[in-house]
Design an enzyme around this catalytic site. Sequence first.
Site, PDB file in Angstrom:
ATOM      1  N   ARG A   1      -2.167  -8.894 -20.848  1.00 49.38           N
ATOM      2  CA  ARG A   1      -3.136  -8.596 -21.908  1.00 49.38           C
ATOM      3  C   ARG A   1      -2.529  -7.679 -22.975  1.00 49.38           C
ATOM      4  O   ARG A   1      -3.028  -7.606 -24.097  1.00 49.38           O
ATOM      5  CB  ARG A   1      -4.414  -7.981 -21.373  1.00 49.38           C
ATOM      6  CG  ARG A   1      -4.268  -6.598 -20.766  1.00 49.38           C
ATOM      7  CD  ARG A   1      -5.552  -6.105 -20.178  1.00 49.38           C
ATOM      8  NE  ARG A   1      -6.548  -5.812 -21.189  1.00 49.38           N
ATOM      9  CZ  ARG A   1      -6.622  -4.639 -21.843  1.00 49.38           C
ATOM     10  NH1 ARG A   1      -5.729  -3.695 -21.595  1.00 49.38           N
ATOM     11  NH2 ARG A   1      -7.560  -4.432 -22.740  1.00 49.38           N
TER      12      ARG A   1
ATOM     13  N   PRO B   1       0.832  -1.215   0.000  1.00 43.37           N
ATOM     14  CA  PRO B   1       0.000   0.000   0.000  1.00 43.37           C
ATOM     15  C   PRO B   1       0.866   1.265   0.000  1.00 43.37           C
ATOM     16  O   PRO B   1       0.415   2.340  -0.353  1.00 43.37           O
ATOM     17  CB  PRO B   1      -0.804  -0.120   1.291  1.00 43.37           C
ATOM     18  CG  PRO B   1      -0.673  -1.526   1.736  1.00 43.37           C
ATOM     19  CD  PRO B   1       0.602  -2.049   1.185  1.00 43.37           C
TER      20      PRO B   1
ATOM     21  N   ASP C   1      -8.284   1.251 -25.050  1.00 39.73           N
ATOM     22  CA  ASP C   1      -8.609   1.110 -23.627  1.00 39.73           C
ATOM     23  C   ASP C   1      -8.774   2.472 -22.964  1.00 39.73           C
ATOM     24  O   ASP C   1      -8.174   3.454 -23.400  1.00 39.73           O
ATOM     25  CB  ASP C   1      -7.426   0.468 -22.896  1.00 39.73           C
ATOM     26  CG  ASP C   1      -7.459  -1.038 -22.994  1.00 39.73           C
ATOM     27  OD1 ASP C   1      -8.520  -1.589 -23.305  1.00 39.73           O
ATOM     28  OD2 ASP C   1      -6.412  -1.651 -22.751  1.00 39.73           O
TER      29      ASP C   1
ATOM     30  N   GLU D   1       2.295  -7.358   8.213  1.00 43.92           N
ATOM     31  CA  GLU D   1       2.606  -5.924   8.081  1.00 43.92           C
ATOM     32  C   GLU D   1       3.617  -5.686   6.964  1.00 43.92           C
ATOM     33  O   GLU D   1       4.163  -4.604   6.831  1.00 43.92           O
ATOM     34  CB  GLU D   1       3.160  -5.397   9.416  1.00 43.92           C
ATOM     35  CG  GLU D   1       2.180  -5.490  10.573  1.00 43.92           C
ATOM     36  CD  GLU D   1       0.878  -4.786  10.267  1.00 43.92           C
ATOM     37  OE1 GLU D   1      -0.193  -5.391  10.488  1.00 43.92           O
ATOM     38  OE2 GLU D   1       0.919  -3.629   9.799  1.00 43.92           O
TER      39      GLU D   1
END
Length: 243
Positions: A158, A88, A173, A115
């Site tokens: 992809r 994160p 896209d 963590e």
Amino acid sequence: MRIDVITIFPGYLAPLREALLGRAIGAGLVDLAVHDLRSWTRDVHQAVDDSPYGGGPGMVMRPQVWGEALDAVLALDERPARIVVPTPAGRPFTQATAQAWTGEERLVFACGRYEGIDQRVVDDARRRDLPVDEVSIGDYVLVGGEVAVLVMVEAVVRLLPGVLGNPASAQQDSFSDGLLEGPAYTRPEVWRGLAVPEVLRSGNHAKIARWRRDRALERTAQRRPDLLAALPEDALDDADRAF
Ligand SMILES: OB(O)c1ccc2cc[nH]c2c1
């Protein structure tokens, strides 16, 4: 491209062998290897974590285990690898990141849990001049890196030549031209009283292209003004500016 994933939950990565990605593997466009981190533990409990220095909640993943795992996995193939650590606290993973990584011969994903992974694992790799990216897939917190790896692998694979049936899909896209994709429609012409915009049935390709561009500009302005502000000066033509 070779992709390695190191994790304590190998089963989490099973979806990578399904559908489009599974076909890419079957076609030899991608080699995928998933490794159980616990293979590099040496104690009877196969411990991969320990208490954090400095106190605080949760546990931290042990550097010894990760160091041996990364060394062993890197040695499995001579191709140069980019190590990717989902976190994160990482730099944002974007379509541009996915596009850039299509140029890599090999990606090695290190899935943290708890963590996270002792920082010295990344520091050691970097001081050995191994490319390491600590990346986040969004401003929210998952329980581990595995789901983030599913997201990133799909976004990258992809884009590889031969994976998508129609390469034009990737060029149109959302984000590929800096804008969000506009609305899409298919048959029937009227559904629950809602009609397909007439211009899309006109056969006038110039008008259709203009309408689609206007809808993309409109949607981007409404939902992601930050993307509009980040567009390079020459990205918008006079017709765009008139919109
Ligand atoms: O939200 B995330 O992208 C993410 C990534 C890795 C770990 C490891 C423990 N929690 C995590 C969350």
